[in-house]
Motif scaffolding. Structure first.
Motif, PDB file in Angstrom:
ATOM      1  N   PHE A  46      25.905  96.887  -1.073  1.00  0.00           N
ATOM      2  CA  PHE A  46      24.472  97.151  -0.939  1.00  0.00           C
ATOM      3  C   PHE A  46      24.230  97.652   0.484  1.00  0.00           C
ATOM      4  O   PHE A  46      24.382  96.906   1.450  1.00  0.00           O
ATOM      5  CB  PHE A  46      23.694  95.856  -1.192  1.00  0.00           C
ATOM      6  N   VAL A  47      23.868  98.940   0.615  1.00  0.00           N
ATOM      7  CA  VAL A  47      23.588  99.541   1.916  1.00  0.00           C
ATOM      8  C   VAL A  47      22.078  99.708   2.027  1.00  0.00           C
ATOM      9  O   VAL A  47      21.474 100.464   1.264  1.00  0.00           O
ATOM     10  CB  VAL A  47      24.309 100.891   2.080  1.00  0.00           C
ATOM     11  N   VAL A  48      21.465  98.999   2.975  1.00  0.00           N
ATOM     12  CA  VAL A  48      20.019  98.814   2.996  1.00  0.00           C
ATOM     13  C   VAL A  48      19.404  99.439   4.244  1.00  0.00           C
ATOM     14  O   VAL A  48      19.842  99.180   5.372  1.00  0.00           O
ATOM     15  CB  VAL A  48      19.664  97.310   2.956  1.00  0.00           C
ATOM     16  N   GLY A  49      18.363 100.233   4.047  1.00  0.00           N
ATOM     17  CA  GLY A  49      17.546 100.748   5.135  1.00  0.00           C
ATOM     18  C   GLY A  49      16.078 100.663   4.784  1.00  0.00           C
ATOM     19  O   GLY A  49      15.704 100.095   3.756  1.00  0.00           O
ATOM     20  N   ASP A  50      15.234 101.239   5.619  1.00  0.00           N
ATOM     21  CA  ASP A  50      13.792 101.258   5.361  1.00  0.00           C
ATOM     22  C   ASP A  50      13.156 102.328   6.227  1.00  0.00           C
ATOM     23  O   ASP A  50      13.822 103.273   6.649  1.00  0.00           O
ATOM     24  CB  ASP A  50      13.169  99.873   5.600  1.00  0.00           C
ATOM     25  N   GLU A  51      11.877 102.182   6.538  1.00  0.00           N
ATOM     26  CA  GLU A  51      11.148 103.207   7.286  1.00  0.00           C
ATOM     27  C   GLU A  51      11.300 103.081   8.803  1.00  0.00           C
ATOM     28  O   GLU A  51      10.831 103.933   9.557  1.00  0.00           O
ATOM     29  CB  GLU A  51       9.656 103.147   6.920  1.00  0.00           C
ATOM     30  N   SER A  52      11.951 102.038   9.284  1.00  0.00           N
ATOM     31  CA  SER A  52      12.061 101.824  10.726  1.00  0.00           C
ATOM     32  C   SER A  52      12.906 102.919  11.377  1.00  0.00           C
ATOM     33  O   SER A  52      13.718 103.578  10.725  1.00  0.00           O
ATOM     34  CB  SER A  52      12.665 100.447  11.006  1.00  0.00           C
ATOM     35  N   THR A  64      19.898 102.379  -0.488  1.00  0.00           N
ATOM     36  CA  THR A  64      18.447 102.313  -0.563  1.00  0.00           C
ATOM     37  C   THR A  64      17.841 102.498   0.823  1.00  0.00           C
ATOM     38  O   THR A  64      18.124 101.727   1.746  1.00  0.00           O
ATOM     39  CB  THR A  64      17.976 100.986  -1.197  1.00  0.00           C
ATOM     40  N   GLY A  65      17.087 103.575   0.987  1.00  0.00           N
ATOM     41  CA  GLY A  65      16.401 103.840   2.240  1.00  0.00           C
ATOM     42  C   GLY A  65      17.307 104.231   3.386  1.00  0.00           C
ATOM     43  O   GLY A  65      16.958 103.992   4.549  1.00  0.00           O
ATOM     44  N   VAL A  66      18.458 104.858   3.113  1.00  0.00           N
ATOM     45  CA  VAL A  66      19.389 105.227   4.193  1.00  0.00           C
ATOM     46  C   VAL A  66      19.583 106.746   4.210  1.00  0.00           C
ATOM     47  O   VAL A  66      19.277 107.446   3.248  1.00  0.00           O
ATOM     48  CB  VAL A  66      20.752 104.520   4.029  1.00  0.00           C
ATOM     49  N   PHE A 125      18.441 104.663  -4.539  1.00  0.00           N
ATOM     50  CA  PHE A 125      17.148 104.063  -4.860  1.00  0.00           C
ATOM     51  C   PHE A 125      16.286 104.070  -3.611  1.00  0.00           C
ATOM     52  O   PHE A 125      16.784 103.817  -2.510  1.00  0.00           O
ATOM     53  CB  PHE A 125      17.354 102.615  -5.345  1.00  0.00           C
ATOM     54  N   LYS A 126      15.002 104.371  -3.783  1.00  0.00           N
ATOM     55  CA  LYS A 126      14.110 104.318  -2.616  1.00  0.00           C
ATOM     56  C   LYS A 126      14.005 102.876  -2.117  1.00  0.00           C
ATOM     57  O   LYS A 126      14.237 101.917  -2.857  1.00  0.00           O
ATOM     58  CB  LYS A 126      12.733 104.845  -2.978  1.00  0.00           C
ATOM     59  N   SER A 127      13.691 102.720  -0.838  1.00  0.00           N
ATOM     60  CA  SER A 127      13.652 101.387  -0.245  1.00  0.00           C
ATOM     61  C   SER A 127      12.495 100.577  -0.810  1.00  0.00           C
ATOM     62  O   SER A 127      11.615 101.096  -1.501  1.00  0.00           O
ATOM     63  CB  SER A 127      13.526 101.484   1.272  1.00  0.00           C
ATOM     64  N   LEU A 128      12.482  99.299  -0.472  1.00  0.00           N
ATOM     65  CA  LEU A 128      11.447  98.410  -0.985  1.00  0.00           C
ATOM     66  C   LEU A 128      10.058  98.798  -0.516  1.00  0.00           C
ATOM     67  O   LEU A 128       9.064  98.440  -1.145  1.00  0.00           O
ATOM     68  CB  LEU A 128      11.756  96.966  -0.563  1.00  0.00           C
ATOM     69  N   VAL A 129       9.974  99.539   0.595  1.00  0.00           N
ATOM     70  CA  VAL A 129       8.671 100.019   1.069  1.00  0.00           C
ATOM     71  C   VAL A 129       8.449 101.473   0.673  1.00  0.00           C
ATOM     72  O   VAL A 129       7.523 102.120   1.153  1.00  0.00           O
ATOM     73  CB  VAL A 129       8.558  99.849   2.601  1.00  0.00           C
ATOM     74  N   GLY A 130       9.302 101.986  -0.210  1.00  0.00           N
ATOM     75  CA  GLY A 130       9.111 103.327  -0.742  1.00  0.00           C
ATOM     76  C   GLY A 130       9.734 104.446   0.066  1.00  0.00           C
ATOM     77  O   GLY A 130       9.485 105.628  -0.208  1.00  0.00           O
TER      78      GLY A 130
END
Length: 353
Positions: free
Chosen positions: A230-236, A274-276, A302-307
């Motif tokens: 699971f490779v996880v990113g977001d809007e930061s 997700t989000g990367v 997949f888009k991140s949890l914050v879209g």
């Protein structure tokens, strides 16, 4: 040669000899041996940079906190040297936090060149091995099993090498690396941290990489987890990315894990991005991961949890078969991700195999 020359030569010889004798000696590394019934922490506290604390075979109801650079903590072998929770958790800060082995530095003063190897950490309430604020950390040939949260975990760390370990039956991730766990900030540069040649099974997630850049996950085997990698990113900002996930064998990660406030239920997820951004997923063998979660499938974007969309990622040269509902699944909204030269049967949307 006359007497004067002989006397002068003798003086020079004496001066050189005196100089050699006055030269500082190189400190010798020390091996601190620990036998069953003895305190590992006392040996660690006595060790200096370059020393090894060698733990004999046996079961030790102890936690260990390493706070000095250059220390090697080494067991006889994983399965022979076993650390389990102490009866009194107040024996150290590490034990109080529910961890087995702690390597504790800071951003301003990272612990350097610490090695943890050849032992088992089992049954701790939180983490088997926990590292924060380190540089050149090495965790090798460690078995981390049945710990409440993470098997082997590191945050605020650079140039780590996490290799040839076994993580199984941990409450969350078998292997977990992140920027930080207690603050919100952008992705950190992991400075070529590598996670390789590990076996991870029957955890919630085999490997989690969260909000990091410049890291590789390669030649690992993941099976029996709810999700494998699971490779996880977001809007930061900086964005998570510039990563490599390659040459891994990911198969039958079909354990069911219930939904959490942040994630849907997990089952049958191979490799998830997700989000990367700018991450390469290549030369992996991803087989027989099956489930009905929004994150189920062989390789999933997949888009991140914050879209936040995943962007400019390259998925290529993978063997992806027998996964359900799809071998390759692009459930993201971005149009800059590429899929090429993958061997698969079913993709979502169609046409990527």
């Amino acid at each position: 040669m006359n007497k004067r020359h002989i006397a002068c030569a003798a003086c020079i010889t004496a001066v050189v000899a005196a100089g050699i004798g006055a030269a500082p000696s190189t400190p010798q590394a020390t091996v601190h041996r620990v036998q069953p019934g003895q305190s590992i922490q006392k040996a660690v506290d006595a060790a200096r940079s370059g020393d090894t604390v060698l733990i004999a075979a046996g079961t030790y109801e102890q936690s260990v906190d390493i706070t000095r650079s250059g220390i090697t903590l080494r067991g006889d072998a994983a399965g022979r040297t076993v650390l389990e929770p102490p009866a009194s958790p107040g024996t150290s800060a590490c034990a109080e936090a529910g961890n087995g082995v702690c390597v504790t530095g800071t951003d301003k003063k990272p612990l350097k060149d610490v090695s943890v190897r050849s032992l088992t950490v089992r049954g701790f309430a939180k983490n088997g091995v926990w590292a924060t604020g380190t540089e050149n950390l090495k965790v090798r040939s460690v078995t981390a099993e049945k710990n409440g949260q993470w098997g082997i975990a590191a945050e605020r760390s650079t140039r780590s090498v996490i290799s040839h370990n076994v993580t199984r039956g941990n409450g969350d991730a078998g292997l977990f690396v992140a920027n930080t766990v207690d603050t919100e900030e952008g992705a950190r540069d992991a400075k070529k941290t590598v996670i390789r040649h590990n076996e991870t099974a029957e955890n919630r997630v085999g490997v989690i990489v969260r909000r990091l850049r410049n890291l590789s996950v390669d030649h690992n085997e993941a099976t029996g987890n709810c999700a494998a990698v699971f490779v996880v990113g977001d809007e930061s900002k900086p964005r998570a990315g510039h990563l490599s996930v390659s040459w891994n064998h990911v198969h039958a990660n079909n354990k069911y894990c219930a939904a959490t406030p942040r994630l849907p239920h997990l089952q049958g997820s191979g490799i998830i991005l997700t989000g990367v951004e700018e991450t390469r997923v290549a030369f992996n063998r991803v087989e027989n991961n099956k489930g009905a979660s929004p994150l189920s499938g062989g390789i999933v974007l997949f888009k991140s949890l914050v879209g936040m969309p995943s962007e400019r990622n390259d998925v290529r040269d993978n063997l992806v078969t027998g996964n359900s509902p799809a071998d390759l699944a692009n459930r993201d909204t971005a149009t800059t991700n590429t899929f090429s030269r993958n061997t698969c049967t079913l993709s979502e949307p169609a046409g990527m195999c």
